[in-house]
Scaffold this active site. Structure first.
Site, PDB file in Angstrom:
ATOM      1  N   LYS A  13       0.828  -1.216   0.000  1.00  0.00           N
ATOM      2  CA  LYS A  13       0.000   0.000   0.000  1.00  0.00           C
ATOM      3  C   LYS A  13       0.862   1.267   0.000  1.00  0.00           C
ATOM      4  O   LYS A  13       0.606   2.183  -0.767  1.00  0.00           O
ATOM      5  CB  LYS A  13      -0.921   0.033   1.237  1.00  0.00           C
ATOM      6  CG  LYS A  13      -1.942  -1.097   1.280  1.00  0.00           C
ATOM      7  CD  LYS A  13      -2.978  -0.878   2.374  1.00  0.00           C
ATOM      8  CE  LYS A  13      -2.421  -0.922   3.786  1.00  0.00           C
ATOM      9  NZ  LYS A  13      -1.824  -2.227   4.161  1.00  0.00           N
ATOM     10  N   ARG A  88      -9.600   1.225   9.295  1.00  0.00           N
ATOM     11  CA  ARG A  88      -9.052  -0.090   9.628  1.00  0.00           C
ATOM     12  C   ARG A  88     -10.135  -1.019  10.167  1.00  0.00           C
ATOM     13  O   ARG A  88      -9.873  -2.178  10.439  1.00  0.00           O
ATOM     14  CB  ARG A  88      -8.034   0.154  10.708  1.00  0.00           C
ATOM     15  CG  ARG A  88      -6.709  -0.548  10.771  1.00  0.00           C
ATOM     16  CD  ARG A  88      -5.905  -0.713   9.576  1.00  0.00           C
ATOM     17  NE  ARG A  88      -4.602  -1.234   9.936  1.00  0.00           N
ATOM     18  CZ  ARG A  88      -3.454  -0.670   9.628  1.00  0.00           C
ATOM     19  NH1 ARG A  88      -3.415   0.419   8.911  1.00  0.00           N
ATOM     20  NH2 ARG A  88      -2.327  -1.227   9.994  1.00  0.00           N
ATOM     21  N   ARG A 127      11.044  -7.057   4.471  1.00  0.00           N
ATOM     22  CA  ARG A 127      10.802  -5.623   4.289  1.00  0.00           C
ATOM     23  C   ARG A 127      11.744  -4.761   5.132  1.00  0.00           C
ATOM     24  O   ARG A 127      11.972  -5.026   6.298  1.00  0.00           O
ATOM     25  CB  ARG A 127       9.357  -5.298   4.660  1.00  0.00           C
ATOM     26  CG  ARG A 127       9.028  -3.818   4.537  1.00  0.00           C
ATOM     27  CD  ARG A 127       7.561  -3.567   4.463  1.00  0.00           C
ATOM     28  NE  ARG A 127       6.902  -3.602   5.755  1.00  0.00           N
ATOM     29  CZ  ARG A 127       5.619  -3.303   5.930  1.00  0.00           C
ATOM     30  NH1 ARG A 127       4.871  -2.975   4.887  1.00  0.00           N
ATOM     31  NH2 ARG A 127       5.073  -3.364   7.117  1.00  0.00           N
ATOM     32  N   ARG A 158      11.237  -2.549  10.480  1.00  0.00           N
ATOM     33  CA  ARG A 158      10.239  -1.994  11.393  1.00  0.00           C
ATOM     34  C   ARG A 158      10.101  -2.920  12.592  1.00  0.00           C
ATOM     35  O   ARG A 158      10.143  -4.131  12.445  1.00  0.00           O
ATOM     36  CB  ARG A 158       8.891  -1.896  10.663  1.00  0.00           C
ATOM     37  CG  ARG A 158       8.644  -0.548  10.060  1.00  0.00           C
ATOM     38  CD  ARG A 158       7.415  -0.512   9.198  1.00  0.00           C
ATOM     39  NE  ARG A 158       6.197  -0.967   9.853  1.00  0.00           N
ATOM     40  CZ  ARG A 158       4.984  -0.842   9.324  1.00  0.00           C
ATOM     41  NH1 ARG A 158       4.844  -0.268   8.129  1.00  0.00           N
ATOM     42  NH2 ARG A 158       3.917  -1.276   9.942  1.00  0.00           N
ATOM     43  N   ARG A 169      -0.696  -8.995  13.479  1.00  0.00           N
ATOM     44  CA  ARG A 169      -1.202  -7.964  12.564  1.00  0.00           C
ATOM     45  C   ARG A 169      -2.077  -8.602  11.483  1.00  0.00           C
ATOM     46  O   ARG A 169      -3.070  -8.014  11.058  1.00  0.00           O
ATOM     47  CB  ARG A 169      -0.031  -7.192  11.942  1.00  0.00           C
ATOM     48  CG  ARG A 169       0.601  -6.257  12.972  1.00  0.00           C
ATOM     49  CD  ARG A 169       1.957  -5.774  12.527  1.00  0.00           C
ATOM     50  NE  ARG A 169       1.923  -4.992  11.321  1.00  0.00           N
ATOM     51  CZ  ARG A 169       2.894  -4.989  10.408  1.00  0.00           C
ATOM     52  NH1 ARG A 169       3.956  -5.740  10.563  1.00  0.00           N
ATOM     53  NH2 ARG A 169       2.780  -4.251   9.345  1.00  0.00           N
TER      54      ARG A 169
HETATM   55  P1  AMP Z   1       0.644   0.426   9.077  1.00  0.00           P
HETATM   56  O1  AMP Z   1       1.863   1.245   8.819  1.00  0.00           O
HETATM   57  O2  AMP Z   1      -0.564   0.917   8.308  1.00  0.00           O
HETATM   58  O3  AMP Z   1       0.896  -1.050   8.930  1.00  0.00           O
HETATM   59  O4  AMP Z   1       0.269   0.663  10.625  1.00  0.00           O
HETATM   60  C1  AMP Z   1       1.155   0.304  11.661  1.00  0.00           C
HETATM   61  C2  AMP Z   1       0.416   0.255  12.973  1.00  0.00           C
HETATM   62  O5  AMP Z   1      -0.152   1.547  13.274  1.00  0.00           O
HETATM   63  C3  AMP Z   1      -0.780  -0.703  13.027  1.00  0.00           C
HETATM   64  O6  AMP Z   1      -0.379  -2.028  13.311  1.00  0.00           O
HETATM   65  C4  AMP Z   1      -1.594  -0.086  14.157  1.00  0.00           C
HETATM   66  O7  AMP Z   1      -1.000  -0.358  15.417  1.00  0.00           O
HETATM   67  C5  AMP Z   1      -1.419   1.404  13.907  1.00  0.00           C
HETATM   68  N1  AMP Z   1      -2.458   1.955  12.994  1.00  0.00           N
HETATM   69  C6  AMP Z   1      -2.253   2.498  11.770  1.00  0.00           C
HETATM   70  N2  AMP Z   1      -3.410   2.920  11.237  1.00  0.00           N
HETATM   71  C7  AMP Z   1      -4.365   2.640  12.141  1.00  0.00           C
HETATM   72  C8  AMP Z   1      -5.784   2.828  12.174  1.00  0.00           C
HETATM   73  N3  AMP Z   1      -6.457   3.384  11.144  1.00  0.00           N
HETATM   74  N4  AMP Z   1      -6.456   2.402  13.274  1.00  0.00           N
HETATM   75  C9  AMP Z   1      -5.803   1.849  14.331  1.00  0.00           C
HETATM   76  N5  AMP Z   1      -4.487   1.644  14.360  1.00  0.00           N
HETATM   77  C10 AMP Z   1      -3.763   2.033  13.282  1.00  0.00           C
END
Ligand code: AMP
Length: 210
Positions: A13, A88, A127, A158, A169
């Site tokens: 994404k 989400r 990654r 990360r 996740r």
């Molecule tokens: P991502 O970079 O999108 O994979 O997000 C990394 C982490 O940020 C996720 O595993 C959640 O802990 C938090 N996070 C990101 N976006 C959201 C969201 N819309 N709602 C809740 N937690 C979020």
């Protein structure tokens, strides 16, 4: 153009968002990037969300909605936006829909990047993210340190791209986020995009279908 990017962690994404942002000149809004930057700054918000993010759990909806409101009110919406990592879950999607209605904005498309689970696990293990330019790249198995092919910066893993956390996740994605596919399909704005192959191939499919 108002867009949302959907797909499991590791679907690409963030990478695709950068290409869409460049082509259409719309604002890329990544809630994950915003949260990681707050954590790094040790801000009040960062301290509240650190544990959730590092353990692969969703941050409470109320905090996320505040972030989105703040971003939309400071960026404006005239350039259009591309939401990456938001909404989400169904609650966030309902709140987002209410927010857009109030602003008189229509969501044009939801791009769902489809990649199978095995491929996702493989990709997340490899990654890396550049410390300097934040570009995402992939390293070969067993390789720990590498430099960013885009800017030469140091590549890091990360904290949440590790075994148990990756599994959590993916579970959170299945339970909370994947129902959004049906939610947006019913609204008639879902675009399913095959996320296999190279970055350029996936970008080509997205541009073609938009
Ligand atoms: P991502 O970079 O999108 O994979 O997000 C990394 C982490 O940020 C996720 O595993 C959640 O802990 C938090 N996070 C990101 N976006 C959201 C969201 N819309 N709602 C809740 N937690 C979020």
């Amino acid at each position: 153009m108002m867009l949302v990017l959907l797909g499991p962690p590791g679907a690409g994404k963030g990478t695709q968002a950068k290409n869409i942002e460049k082509k259409f000149g719309i604002d890329h809004i990544s809630t994950g990037d915003i949260l990681r930057s707050e954590i790094k700054k040790n801000s009040v918000l960062g301290m509240k969300v650190r544990e959730y993010v590092e353990n692969g759990k969703l941050v409470p909806d109320s905090l996320i909605i505040e972030i989105i409101k703040e971003v939309i009110s400071s960026n404006g919406t005239k350039n259009g936006f591309l939401m990456d990592g938001f909404p989400r879950n169904i609650r966030q999607a309902d709140m987002f829909s209410g927010m857009l209605d109030e602003l008189g904005i229509k969501l044009d498309r939801v791009i769902n990047i489809v990649v199978d689970r095995e491929e996702i696990i493989k990709r997340l293990g490899k990654r890396r993210v550049c410390k300097l330019c934040h570009a995402v790249s992939s390293v070969n198995n067993g390789e720990d340190s590498a430099i960013c092919p885009k800017c030469g910066g140091e590549l890091i893993k990360r904290k949440d791209d590790n075994g148990e956390i990756i599994r959590r996740r993916l579970e959170v994605y299945e339970e909370e986020t994947s129902p959004l596919i049906e939610y947006y399909r019913k609204k008639g704005i879902l675009l399913n995009i095959d996320g296999s192959g190279t970055e350029e191939e996936v970008t080509g499919r997205i541009f073609e279908s938009l």
